[in-house]
Design an enzyme around this catalytic site. Structure first.
Site, mmCIF file in Angstrom:
data_model
loop_
_atom_site.group_PDB
_atom_site.id
_atom_site.type_symbol
_atom_site.label_atom_id
_atom_site.label_comp_id
_atom_site.label_asym_id
_atom_site.label_seq_id
_atom_site.Cartn_x
_atom_site.Cartn_y
_atom_site.Cartn_z
ATOM 1 N N ALA A 100 35.219 42.497 41.913
ATOM 2 C CA ALA A 100 33.910 42.903 42.433
ATOM 3 C C ALA A 100 33.195 41.624 42.854
ATOM 4 C CB ALA A 100 33.125 43.629 41.342
ATOM 5 N N GLY A 126 38.001 44.150 39.577
ATOM 6 C CA GLY A 126 37.863 45.370 40.371
ATOM 7 C C GLY A 126 38.924 45.478 41.443
ATOM 8 N N GLU A 172 41.785 46.908 39.668
ATOM 9 C CA GLU A 172 41.430 48.301 39.328
ATOM 10 C C GLU A 172 41.574 49.198 40.550
ATOM 11 O OE1 GLU A 172 37.637 46.951 37.504
ATOM 12 O OE2 GLU A 172 38.126 48.422 35.980
ATOM 13 N N GLU A 212 37.589 40.236 33.338
ATOM 14 C CA GLU A 212 36.164 40.499 33.130
ATOM 15 C C GLU A 212 35.634 39.923 31.817
ATOM 16 O OE1 GLU A 212 38.378 42.560 34.331
ATOM 17 O OE2 GLU A 212 37.540 43.843 35.882
HETATM 18 N N1 T1G Z 1 32.744 37.308 43.464
HETATM 19 C C1 T1G Z 1 32.047 36.460 44.254
HETATM 20 N N2 T1G Z 1 32.457 35.204 44.582
HETATM 21 C C2 T1G Z 1 33.637 34.812 44.081
HETATM 22 C C3 T1G Z 1 34.430 35.640 43.244
HETATM 23 C C4 T1G Z 1 33.928 36.944 42.951
HETATM 24 N N3 T1G Z 1 34.621 37.799 42.197
HETATM 25 N N4 T1G Z 1 35.553 34.936 42.902
HETATM 26 C C5 T1G Z 1 35.454 33.741 43.507
HETATM 27 N N5 T1G Z 1 34.322 33.654 44.209
HETATM 28 C C6 T1G Z 1 33.861 32.515 45.029
HETATM 29 C C7 T1G Z 1 33.621 31.272 44.191
HETATM 30 O O1 T1G Z 1 32.302 31.283 43.669
HETATM 31 C C8 T1G Z 1 33.822 30.183 45.211
HETATM 32 O O2 T1G Z 1 32.634 30.149 46.012
HETATM 33 C C9 T1G Z 1 34.945 30.731 46.102
HETATM 34 O O3 T1G Z 1 34.940 32.159 45.898
HETATM 35 C C10 T1G Z 1 36.309 30.182 45.748
HETATM 36 O O4 T1G Z 1 36.486 30.427 44.336
HETATM 37 C C11 T1G Z 1 34.172 46.173 38.251
HETATM 38 C C12 T1G Z 1 32.957 44.043 37.248
HETATM 39 C C13 T1G Z 1 40.028 34.214 42.506
HETATM 40 C C14 T1G Z 1 41.283 32.776 40.878
HETATM 41 O O5 T1G Z 1 36.467 37.300 37.509
HETATM 42 O O6 T1G Z 1 38.956 33.647 39.054
HETATM 43 O O7 T1G Z 1 35.540 42.834 39.109
HETATM 44 O O8 T1G Z 1 31.971 27.761 45.490
HETATM 45 O O9 T1G Z 1 36.624 27.995 43.705
HETATM 46 O O10 T1G Z 1 39.973 28.013 42.394
HETATM 47 O O11 T1G Z 1 35.688 45.682 36.560
HETATM 48 O O12 T1G Z 1 37.779 32.425 42.082
HETATM 49 O O13 T1G Z 1 33.272 28.314 47.580
HETATM 50 O O14 T1G Z 1 30.874 29.073 47.339
HETATM 51 O O15 T1G Z 1 37.245 29.825 42.061
HETATM 52 O O16 T1G Z 1 41.142 29.257 44.333
HETATM 53 C C15 T1G Z 1 36.359 39.918 38.250
HETATM 54 C C16 T1G Z 1 36.809 35.380 39.572
HETATM 55 C C17 T1G Z 1 34.955 40.066 38.738
HETATM 56 C C18 T1G Z 1 37.720 36.586 39.400
HETATM 57 C C19 T1G Z 1 40.322 31.801 42.965
HETATM 58 N N6 T1G Z 1 37.039 38.890 38.984
HETATM 59 N N7 T1G Z 1 37.370 34.423 40.504
HETATM 60 O O17 T1G Z 1 40.207 30.502 42.378
HETATM 61 O O18 T1G Z 1 38.703 29.374 44.089
HETATM 62 S S1 T1G Z 1 34.060 41.252 37.764
HETATM 63 C C20 T1G Z 1 37.016 37.605 38.548
HETATM 64 C C21 T1G Z 1 38.397 33.591 40.131
HETATM 65 C C22 T1G Z 1 34.779 42.724 38.188
HETATM 66 C C23 T1G Z 1 35.105 45.130 37.724
HETATM 67 C C24 T1G Z 1 34.415 43.879 37.311
HETATM 68 C C25 T1G Z 1 38.798 32.544 41.139
HETATM 69 C C26 T1G Z 1 40.126 32.870 41.871
HETATM 70 P P1 T1G Z 1 32.150 28.743 46.652
HETATM 71 P P2 T1G Z 1 37.231 29.333 43.449
HETATM 72 P P3 T1G Z 1 40.070 29.206 43.299
#
Ligand code: T1G
Length: 699
Positions: free
Chosen positions: A64, A103, A106, A126
């Site tokens: 998400a 998400g 999911e 999450e």
């Molecule tokens: N939402 C918004 N921005 C995100 C994002 C996300 N989920 N994931 C990464 N970014 C942005 C990050 O801030 C950065 O921005 C750029 O993308 C590159 O990220 C309903 C509620 C995917 C393994 O927890 O683990 O889904 O600094 O530097 O090292 O159940 O990003 O360039 O402006 O980390 O190659 C669950 C979180 C969300 C995954 C890539 N998902 N992201 O790593 O790049 S909650 C996560 C990561 C959810 C549902 C629930 C990593 C990555 P900027 P990066 P990277």
């Protein structure tokens, strides 16, 4: 369908192909949700026989859009989109590459079939944001993989490989070659084979398949390990719902538990840290066109614990390292330290023997500075003696080619004074690693007054290559972390001599969420280290005697901490467990009498506020002085370098949670009570409190 920028829908032969394109990680923004929903609805009535969902760029949907959290919900909700997908009358197949997370995964679990390329990973991280999978992940993963495997995947939050996902029945097949071509062929084969629509929600979980007490044991385990963290307890409740309730009721229960987590301070703190970690790597006012200098070879001066650990970071990233020691014995000792550390990593299963051998082959040792003539970066990691460091930098200035970056691992010496020993201060920078250097994620990058922008950019960039979290600091005594630590230690020692016992102080801080209380940390590191460092300091730098006299007395009694079997505590030689020692009370009373202090009880609340607010006040001063770029940078330093609990978000985030008005009021009370400069409320803190702003609003 009107193709949006984020989602494109095209018929390819008999397959309706939905392509998501929302760089950088295809986060499921409102536009993505809307685009996918419109495509699935359209596909119900066009000529496609099956629907394929895949993503452009480097990864499948990575979750998400965390940037939308805490803001008004935008339709369609993720739950609404997933219901549309699951109820599709035509087969829907998810094609996964990169990291399908949260998400995003999911959504894939809601599709009827899932395929992936072998390099793909999937996960439900999450919990690392203080949340839980809130779009059916707990209910569907447990139906496909079983409750035990699903609980493990969701509670640790780490991604798993495509092959592991296949064995857990979380995906249906692994494809070779180009994912788009192979997944279209896979979809066509499903159509040709009249493959049935498989809805995960139709799967029932056999209650008898769950070991007796499995969930209660998990609850107890999580309560012990993650004291008071809501998300893990709610994750267990979701698994309970998956076992006990029909799917739709389980989904409602999961949603309710997810919202509870989303509204918690812990989740706000951990989401804050997620973005703080990433923004810390960005240097304000640094011209983006500046090209960083490339780092292909590294020299390290000093092969002690720190030098060896630093060398491992670069070898792990495939960068050759030349370790410099004073003599052959030192070189051999250094290489043995490195070999031993790699052996520990292998024994923990974090590295294979082959990987260890490859890393070791990249690290060589010598006594000859001349061998550093062509390296791109040198990091000095000798003990904290300014004259020695200046002598080394003078030598490096002679032997290293123009353009070599000369870095020091010093934890508090003046970078400008070190740079003054060279004719190229613009090439000199601080790169302060934290012990053990091959484990701790934080790297403080310290700019001198003459450090060139491309050198700063290079140091920040190489940090990412060696998997460190860089935070830029200005040049002051202790930089960001150790300067704040000084205040924290000063308040700890003051509480100790004024009336608190070691076990009270450590108990308060461990209940707050610190992995170890400050006195137990002192015993672990060795009280003699601080003792020796203080002997080299001027009286002014040492601070008030009450802030170190107990520690000095213990060292002079031979109580050095764990290594001598006693320090602030007694240690069991077998278990190394700590035990309270009445003799320490006698030492504290004697020292208090010498200073004319009458010991009296201090409340737990005062202990907590004095230690944590001292960090906040010092952090505010670091911001005022421009030493730290952002308040969130200070949080990153203290969480990843000093063990401040992630679910508190860092000292500055915690201050925002408490409320700056309240923090200011309590600091003013401490100032009136103790009259020490430490407790003079930082101007910035007072100003923000007066304007009813938070630190997060400041930068
Ligand atoms: N939402 C918004 N921005 C995100 C994002 C996300 N989920 N994931 C990464 N970014 C942005 C990050 O801030 C950065 O921005 C750029 O993308 C590159 O990220 C309903 C509620 C995917 C393994 O927890 O683990 O889904 O600094 O530097 O090292 O159940 O990003 O360039 O402006 O980390 O190659 C669950 C979180 C969300 C995954 C890539 N998902 N992201 O790593 O790049 S909650 C996560 C990561 C959810 C549902 C629930 C990593 C990555 P900027 P990066 P990277």
């Amino acid at each position: 369908m009107e193709n949006s920028l984020a989602v494109d829908y095209q018929l390819q032969e008999n397959i309706g192909v939905i392509r998501v394109n929302n760089p950088p990680v295809n986060a499921m923004s409102q536009a993505v949700r809307m685009g996918i929903k419109q495509a699935v609805v359209e596909a119900q009535s066009d000529n496609c026989q099956a629907i394929l969902l895949l993503c452009e760029g480097r990864t499948f949907i990575a979750g998400a859009d965390i940037k939308e959290f805490g803001k008004p919900a935008l339709d369609p909700s993720l739950s609404d989109l997933l219901a549309t997908i699951e109820q599709s009358r035509k087969l829907i197949i998810a094609a996964i590459h990169g990291t399908a997370l949260g998400g995003g995964f999911e959504l894939a679990l809601t599709c009827h079939y899932r395929c992936a390329i072998s390099s793909a990973k999937v996960g439900l991280p999450e919990v690392k944001l203080g949340l839980l999978p809130g779009a059916g992940g707990t209910q569907r993963a447990s139906r496909l993989a079983g409750v035990e495997a699903a609980l493990d995947l969701i509670s640790n939050g780490n991604p798993i490989s495509a092959s592991k996902a296949l064995t857990l029945n979380l995906i249906d097949t692994i494809l070779e070659g180009d994912l788009a071509e192979a997944s279209i062929a896979y979809a066509q084969k499903l159509v040709a084979d009249f493959a049935p629509i498989k809805r995960v929600s139709d799967i029932n979980i056999e209650k008898d398949s769950i070991p007796t007490g499995f969930l209660d044991d998990a609850r107890a385990r999580f309560e012990k390990r993650f004291r008071g963290q809501l998300a893990l307890q709610n994750i267990v409740s979701c698994m309970e719902a998956a076992i006990e309730l029909p799917f739709d009721e389980g989904l409602r229960k999961e949603r309710q538990l997810f919202v509870e987590c989303m509204q918690s301070d812990a989740s706000a703190a951990m989401r804050h840290l997620f973005f703080a970690e990433r923004s810390a790597a960005k240097v304000k006012a640094l011209d983006r066109s500046i090209c960083a200098r490339e780092i292909h070879t590294v020299g390290i001066i000093g092969g002690g614990t720190m030098g060896g650990g630093i060398a491992m970071n670069f070898a792990n990233a495939g960068i050759p390292v030349i370790l410099i020691e004073v003599d052959d014995c030192g070189v051999n000792r250094a290489l043995k330290i490195v070999e031993r550390n790699y052996g520990i990593t292998v024994s923990k299963g974090k590295l294979s023997e082959e990987q260890k051998d490859h890393c070791l082959s990249l690290i060589s040792g010598t006594t000859k500075y001349e061998e550093l003539g062509d390296v791109d970066l040198v990091i000095e990691a000798v003990y904290e003696n300014l004259d020695l460091k200046k002598k080394i930098f003078g030598r490096l200035d002679e032997v290293c080619r123009p353009g070599t970056i000369l870095a020091t691992n010093t934890s508090y010496q003046d970078i400008d004074l070190i740079a003054s020993a060279t004719g190229r201060p613009e090439d000199v920078i601080g790169m302060h690693f934290f012990s053990p250097a091959n484990v701790m994620k934080l790297l403080e990058v310290v700019r001198g007054s003459k450090t060139a922008d491309d050198v700063i950019s290079s140091a920040m960039g190489v940090a990412k290559i060696i998997k460190k979290i860089p935070v830029l600091s200005g040049n002051c005594y202790g930089f960001i972390g150790n300067r704040m630590l000084r205040s924290y230690v000063s308040e700890t020692q003051s509480c100790l001599i004024e009336g608190a016992a070691p076990e009270q102080i450590d108990g308060v801080m461990e209940n707050f969420g610190m992995a170890m209380g400050p006195l137990a940390v002192g015993d672990l590191a060795g009280l003699d280290i601080g003792y020796t460092a203080r002997k080299a300091l001027s009286q002014e730098k040492k601070g008030a005697p009450k802030t170190y006299c107990i520690a000095d007395a213990l060292v002079e009694m031979g109580r050095l901490g764990q290594k001598s079997g006693s320090g602030y505590y007694l240690y069991d030689p077998e278990t190394r467990g700590r035990m309270n020692d009445p003799e320490v009370l006698t030492v504290m009373q004697q020292q208090a009498e010498k200073l004319g202090i009458i010991r009296k009880p201090i409340s737990d609340e005062d202990v907590l506020n004095r230690l944590v607010f001292s960090l906040i006040n010092e952090g505010a001063k670091l911001l005022e002085e421009g030493i730290a770029q952002r308040s969130s940078d200070i949080d990153v330093v203290y969480v990843f370098g000093y063990g401040f609990p992630k679910f508190r978000g860092g000292p500055m985030q915690y201050a925002d949670t408490v409320g700056l008005k309240k923090v200011c009021h309590i600091i003013d009370e401490f100032y009136n009570q103790y009259e020490t400069p430490n407790w003079e409320c930082a101007r910035l803190l007072k100003s923000l409190a007066t304007k009813e702003l938070n630190f997060s609003a400041y930068t």
